[in-house]
Design a protein around this motif. Sequence first.
Motif, mmCIF file in Angstrom:
data_model
loop_
_atom_site.group_PDB
_atom_site.id
_atom_site.type_symbol
_atom_site.label_atom_id
_atom_site.label_comp_id
_atom_site.label_asym_id
_atom_site.label_seq_id
_atom_site.Cartn_x
_atom_site.Cartn_y
_atom_site.Cartn_z
ATOM 1 N N GLU A 154 0.855 -1.176 0.000
ATOM 2 C CA GLU A 154 0.000 0.000 0.000
ATOM 3 C C GLU A 154 0.893 1.229 0.000
ATOM 4 N N TYR A 155 0.442 2.289 -0.675
ATOM 5 C CA TYR A 155 1.286 3.482 -0.766
ATOM 6 C C TYR A 155 0.423 4.693 -1.042
ATOM 7 N N SER A 156 0.981 5.849 -0.729
ATOM 8 C CA SER A 156 0.278 7.094 -0.998
ATOM 9 C C SER A 156 0.458 7.465 -2.465
ATOM 10 N N THR A 157 -0.473 8.211 -2.998
ATOM 11 C CA THR A 157 -0.423 8.557 -4.417
ATOM 12 C C THR A 157 0.749 9.455 -4.746
ATOM 13 N N ASP A 158 1.305 10.154 -3.744
ATOM 14 C CA ASP A 158 2.408 11.053 -3.992
ATOM 15 C C ASP A 158 3.759 10.439 -3.641
ATOM 16 N N PHE A 159 3.802 9.137 -3.426
ATOM 17 C CA PHE A 159 5.081 8.475 -3.207
ATOM 18 C C PHE A 159 5.753 8.331 -4.570
ATOM 19 N N GLU A 160 6.806 9.109 -4.788
ATOM 20 C CA GLU A 160 7.407 9.240 -6.106
ATOM 21 C C GLU A 160 8.304 8.042 -6.424
ATOM 22 N N GLY A 161 7.709 6.872 -6.541
ATOM 23 C CA GLY A 161 8.496 5.688 -6.782
ATOM 24 C C GLY A 161 7.910 4.797 -7.852
ATOM 25 N N VAL A 162 8.690 3.783 -8.223
ATOM 26 C CA VAL A 162 8.271 2.777 -9.195
ATOM 27 C C VAL A 162 8.505 1.416 -8.571
ATOM 28 N N LEU A 163 7.445 0.596 -8.465
ATOM 29 C CA LEU A 163 7.599 -0.750 -7.943
ATOM 30 C C LEU A 163 7.756 -1.725 -9.111
ATOM 31 N N PHE A 164 8.708 -2.631 -8.979
ATOM 32 C CA PHE A 164 8.923 -3.626 -10.009
ATOM 33 C C PHE A 164 7.861 -4.719 -9.878
ATOM 34 N N SER A 165 7.466 -5.271 -10.996
ATOM 35 C CA SER A 165 6.464 -6.351 -10.970
ATOM 36 C C SER A 165 7.144 -7.690 -10.754
#
Length: 294
Positions: A283-294
């Motif tokens: 879970e994460y906030s919409t403004d967390f400036e990141g990219v999660l790998f699939s």
Amino acid sequence: MPHPGWTDFSFDGIGTRWEISTPSPLPGRHRRRLLEVVADYDAAWSRFRPDSLVAGAARQPGSYRLPAGAAALGPLYGTLYRLSNGAMTPLIGGSLEQLGYDAAYSLRPAGPPVPAPRWEDVLDWDGTVLTTRAPVVIDVGAAGKGQLADLLSAELLAGGIGDHFIDASGDLLNSAPDPGTAPVEVALEHPYDSSRAIGTVSLGAGALCASAANRRAWGDGLHHVLDGSTGVPVRTVVASWAMAGTAMVADALATALFFVEGARLREEFDFSWLTVYTDGHAEYSTDFEGVLFS
């Protein structure tokens, strides 16, 4: 190193490795002053040395005068204690010692988990004065490393060194005073494999701090993030990241995410977050400036 061509000043302090990166090598007088700040912090807050201020509180009740930074640390802990219903507490030290995370680093439990004493029963924290009504083992590790990063940054700024990047073993503070400075790309460590990343995040001016159950783990499922109301290690969350304007707040909130949902914390703190749960979802906030790998 966050920026090509910058130089690092590395040292050990409060049980962790530090790297401070600057465009030019730090003069000796600045290095000495930074080490003094670290030594002063350790002398106040370390529960691993018998001569610290908090070690005195562990031996006998009374009133203790703490450094100026305690005036910010106390209200932060007080708010998170309230939001977590007592799960996140500076009184967790005795529970950690019970499970083996003690001054001798025995890593051998002395018995079953024990809850931390209730704040309202044993502790008054008024600015820089700590008053205890029973011997208590104070542990501010959930926010202390971040606060020390802020103090070191303030020392650098006071010395005219506006450009700097502080890495406290993965807890990061980027001064980025120049708005044209590119953000630093940071890998998010895989909670089960430190050689891999689960994603990346861009860190501009501000702090990024993490908490993970695989750090400072020992024995059969034991780790350092304990629920103060039970003394038992948290089992639902495996890792978290928080981004905020100061490292103290980011550090504290990274731990708080083990107990309180990010959306609830967001009602009282200006920050962004990512939480990874033991069942594999995130879970994460919409403004967390990141990219999660699939």
